[in-house]
Scaffold this active site. Structure first.
Site, PDB file in Angstrom:
ATOM      1  N   GLU A 289       0.833  -1.225   0.000  1.00 31.98           N
ATOM      2  CA  GLU A 289       0.000   0.000   0.000  1.00 31.98           C
ATOM      3  C   GLU A 289       0.861   1.266   0.000  1.00 31.98           C
ATOM      4  O   GLU A 289       0.498   2.261   0.612  1.00 31.98           O
ATOM      5  CB  GLU A 289      -0.968   0.021   1.192  1.00 31.98           C
TER       6      GLU A 289
HETATM    7  C1  LIG Z   1       2.789  -9.732   0.117  1.00 31.59           C
HETATM    8  C2  LIG Z   1       2.578  -8.627  -0.871  1.00 31.59           C
HETATM    9  C3  LIG Z   1       1.304  -8.319  -1.302  1.00 31.59           C
HETATM   10  C4  LIG Z   1       1.113  -7.330  -2.261  1.00 31.59           C
HETATM   11  N1  LIG Z   1      -0.141  -7.091  -2.748  1.00 31.59           N
HETATM   12  C5  LIG Z   1      -0.284  -6.278  -3.831  1.00 31.59           C
HETATM   13  C6  LIG Z   1      -1.532  -6.166  -4.498  1.00 31.59           C
HETATM   14  O1  LIG Z   1      -2.536  -6.771  -4.098  1.00 31.59           O
HETATM   15  N2  LIG Z   1      -1.619  -5.389  -5.596  1.00 31.59           N
HETATM   16  C7  LIG Z   1      -0.538  -4.706  -6.089  1.00 31.59           C
HETATM   17  O2  LIG Z   1      -0.677  -4.028  -7.100  1.00 31.59           O
HETATM   18  N3  LIG Z   1       0.659  -4.774  -5.462  1.00 31.59           N
HETATM   19  C8  LIG Z   1       0.809  -5.551  -4.362  1.00 31.59           C
HETATM   20  N4  LIG Z   1       2.031  -5.641  -3.741  1.00 31.59           N
HETATM   21  C9  LIG Z   1       3.118  -4.815  -4.208  1.00 31.59           C
HETATM   22  C10 LIG Z   1       3.446  -3.690  -3.234  1.00 31.59           C
HETATM   23  O3  LIG Z   1       2.447  -2.713  -3.230  1.00 31.59           O
HETATM   24  C11 LIG Z   1       4.831  -3.143  -3.615  1.00 31.59           C
HETATM   25  O4  LIG Z   1       5.777  -4.134  -3.238  1.00 31.59           O
HETATM   26  C12 LIG Z   1       5.159  -1.825  -2.972  1.00 31.59           C
HETATM   27  O5  LIG Z   1       4.333  -0.802  -3.464  1.00 31.59           O
HETATM   28  C13 LIG Z   1       6.600  -1.417  -3.187  1.00 31.59           C
HETATM   29  O6  LIG Z   1       6.964  -1.536  -4.530  1.00 31.59           O
HETATM   30  P1  LIG Z   1       8.262  -2.369  -4.922  1.00 31.59           P
HETATM   31  O7  LIG Z   1       8.239  -3.643  -4.192  1.00 31.59           O
HETATM   32  O8  LIG Z   1       8.380  -2.407  -6.397  1.00 31.59           O
HETATM   33  O9  LIG Z   1       9.462  -1.555  -4.322  1.00 31.59           O
HETATM   34  P2  LIG Z   1      10.263  -0.423  -5.078  1.00 31.59           P
HETATM   35  O10 LIG Z   1       9.336   0.552  -5.685  1.00 31.59           O
HETATM   36  O11 LIG Z   1      11.279  -1.049  -5.958  1.00 31.59           O
HETATM   37  O12 LIG Z   1      10.975   0.284  -3.851  1.00 31.59           O
HETATM   38  C14 LIG Z   1      12.112  -0.282  -3.189  1.00 31.59           C
HETATM   39  C15 LIG Z   1      12.534   0.671  -2.088  1.00 31.59           C
HETATM   40  O13 LIG Z   1      12.883   1.931  -2.662  1.00 31.59           O
HETATM   41  C16 LIG Z   1      12.104   2.967  -2.106  1.00 31.59           C
HETATM   42  N5  LIG Z   1      11.744   3.904  -3.165  1.00 31.59           N
HETATM   43  C17 LIG Z   1      11.249   3.629  -4.398  1.00 31.59           C
HETATM   44  N6  LIG Z   1      11.012   4.759  -5.065  1.00 31.59           N
HETATM   45  C18 LIG Z   1      11.323   5.773  -4.261  1.00 31.59           C
HETATM   46  C19 LIG Z   1      11.285   7.199  -4.370  1.00 31.59           C
HETATM   47  N7  LIG Z   1      10.828   7.801  -5.471  1.00 31.59           N
HETATM   48  N8  LIG Z   1      11.691   7.939  -3.310  1.00 31.59           N
HETATM   49  C20 LIG Z   1      12.139   7.332  -2.182  1.00 31.59           C
HETATM   50  N9  LIG Z   1      12.201   6.014  -2.016  1.00 31.59           N
HETATM   51  C21 LIG Z   1      11.804   5.242  -3.045  1.00 31.59           C
HETATM   52  C22 LIG Z   1      10.890   2.313  -1.493  1.00 31.59           C
HETATM   53  O14 LIG Z   1      10.366   3.051  -0.402  1.00 31.59           O
HETATM   54  C23 LIG Z   1      11.420   0.963  -1.055  1.00 31.59           C
HETATM   55  O15 LIG Z   1      11.982   1.058   0.224  1.00 31.59           O
HETATM   56  C24 LIG Z   1       2.226  -6.603  -2.757  1.00 31.59           C
HETATM   57  C25 LIG Z   1       3.511  -6.897  -2.295  1.00 31.59           C
HETATM   58  C26 LIG Z   1       3.690  -7.905  -1.379  1.00 31.59           C
HETATM   59  C27 LIG Z   1       5.100  -8.221  -0.941  1.00 31.59           C
END
Ligand SMILES: Cc1cc2nc3c(=O)[nH]c(=O)nc-3n(C[C@H](O)[C@H](O)[C@H](O)COP(=O)(O)OP(=O)(O)OC[C@H]3O[C@@H](n4cnc5c(N)ncnc54)[C@H](O)[C@@H]3O)c2cc1C
Length: 444
Positions: A289
């Site tokens: 989220e």
């Molecule tokens: C168990 C689980 C359930 C999930 N359920 C859903 C779902 O139902 N639907 C769905 O669509 N997604 C879902 N997700 C995805 C989830 O919403 C994302 O994992 C989350 O939004 C973070 O994206 P990412 O993993 O690509 O991390 P990234 O975007 O790659 O980020 C990695 C790190 O970098 C930081 N970061 C990235 N960009 C920036 C920035 N611009 N400024 C500062 N810091 C930054 C982040 O804070 C994080 O710490 C789920 C994930 C999991 C693990």
């Protein structure tokens, strides 16, 4: 049928190459000419993406209509049912293009099937307006963020309750001031100040967080007030508070789950008790989220400056009004003083952001998480001051119900041993971006 729980629902934003940065979405939508679209692309980590608990699953899918502008401005939202719905509401054929391509293996929340979803010419229908998919999705996401904050807090609450039960039962060592249960081979670990520290730390966050979620729920209701000024104030608060509630309560929910594990000792790390499950389950709430770092950026970058800072100014004014109404030499003075000091630091942090974040956006990014924590602490200080006022009124009226006395004792822990953290967060946020950005990336 979704509201009654007969059907399930999902939100499909994330793809392998994009989580936070949804402008990178590649899933395509091609119009069929009859109002429907064919959706093709891969979504990952989709909560409850596939299961047989419900007869149907309604997927909300973000995709890019052919020819749409690049980036976030070209994203549209589609409703893609697992099973098509006939005119009369009965279930029709399976939407064969929408399929689960695999289950994710993860460290916690094993009660939820987190799926890879493969869309291959799956039939879907546009929700809202073309290219305005993010705005449409945010209607649900704002609510989901509040739900996730509550999830973090609730897991913390369960973990705290388990820790209390364990601490009563576990006999180890003797009280530093002499045996408290001489008839037993050892005292319960409840006698040790350091165990008390962990339990009270957990309890103070849990009870403060519960008040904060209820206060926010009240604002959610007041948004629908017939009094437009009251409704607007509540809407402003919902915008401002949502990232704080999501990130602060999930950070602290995990912290509480970790404290609860520590109270359990080795029994917490092994699988004999629920402590390890709570810790694993709590951890995801800080990530999904919108990762908590993103919530902090949302707070400082969008929510603070919105409408010329109207929401934060109202927040300060409300706290000032509470302080002036409840000032003076009363038994709740420590709560009012603590709130006054926290609000001062939040105000100082806000000023610092205004002065330094504009001139160098990295300063705002570097300060954002500490600022959000000052905000969370101030919010809980406000809740604790109100709870202390209510509890003290009961005590003054002669109540001997231990609920009120315990409330005041828990609140005292919050004010004396948690609230001072605002000072450290303020010092840290004011160091700015340089200490974080000076090291070359290749040196890591
Ligand atoms: C168990 C689980 C359930 C999930 N359920 C859903 C779902 O139902 N639907 C769905 O669509 N997604 C879902 N997700 C995805 C989830 O919403 C994302 O994992 C989350 O939004 C973070 O994206 P990412 O993993 O690509 O991390 P990234 O975007 O790659 O980020 C990695 C790190 O970098 C930081 N970061 C990235 N960009 C920036 C920035 N611009 N400024 C500062 N810091 C930054 C982040 O804070 C994080 O710490 C789920 C994930 C999991 C693990």
């Amino acid at each position: 049928k979704m509201a009654t729980g007969e059907w399930g629902g999902t939100m499909n934003l994330t793809e392998p190459q994009c989580g936070t940065d949804l402008g990178l979405i590649r899933t395509k939508a091609v119009p069929n000419g009859d109002g429907s679209y064919n959706i093709t692309g891969q979504k990952i980590w989709i909560s409850s993406g596939e299961h047989d608990f419900t007869d149907n699953i309604i997927h909300l899918v973000l995709a890019r209509i052919e020819g749409a502008p690049a980036g976030i401005k070209g994203i549209s939202l589609f409703v893609v049912p697992k099973v098509f719905v006939n005119e009369d509401g009965s279930l029709g054929e399976r939407n064969v293009g929408a399929a689960c391509a695999g289950l994710e293996h993860k460290m916690g929340i094993h009660g939820n099937a987190t799926c890879v979803m493969a869309y291959e010419n799956a039939k879907g229908w546009l929700v809202g307006t073309e290219n305005k998919g993010m705005a449409a999705m945010f209607v649900m996401m704002n609510e989901a963020r509040l739900g996730t904050g509550l999830q973090g807090l609730s897991i913390g609450t369960a973990a705290y309750q388990a820790a209390v039960e364990f601490a009563h039962d576990r006999l180890q060592g003797r009280s530093l001031t002499g045996p408290k249960s001489p008839e037993l081979p050892a005292d319960s670990i409840m006698v040790h100040p350091d165990v008390r520290r962990m339990l009270l730390e957990a309890r103070a966050f849990v009870e403060g967080g519960q008040a904060f979620t209820l206060w926010t729920a009240l604002q959610a209701d007041l948004q629908h007030s017939n009094d437009e000024a009251e409704a607007q104030k509540a809407r402003d608060y919902m915008g401002l508070i949502t990232p704080v509630l999501k990130a602060y309560l999930t950070d602290k929910g995990f912290h509480v789950a970790s404290l609860a594990m520590q109270v359990h000792g080795g029994s917490g790390y092994t699988e004999h008790f629920a402590a390890s499950q709570y810790l694993r389950d709590a951890r995801i709430t800080m990530i999904y989220e919108g990762a908590n770092g993103i919530q902090a950026l949302d707070l400082v970058g969008r929510k603070l400056p919105a409408n010329g800072g109207r929401a934060i100014m109202t927040w300060f004014a409300d706290i000032d009004a509470f302080v002036s109404e409840n000032g003076g030499e009363t038994p709740i003075k420590p709560f009012v003083d603590g709130l006054t000091d926290a609000k001062k630091k939040l105000q100082e942090g806000t000023m610092w952001l205004m002065q330094n974040g504009m001139q160098n956006p990295d300063n705002a990014g570097a300060a954002s998480t500490d600022y959000l924590h000052i905000f969370g602490l101030t919010a809980l200080a406000y809740m604790w001051a109100q709870m202390a006022k209510a509890a003290q009124a009961q005590v003054d009226a002669g109540s001997t119900d231990p609920f009120y006395a315990n409330k005041l004792m828990t609140g005292r822990y919050f004010v004396e041993r948690i609230l001072p953290d605002t000072g450290a967060h303020l010092v840290k946020m004011k160091t700015g971006a340089e200490v974080l950005m000076q090291m070359p990336a290749e040196a890591f």
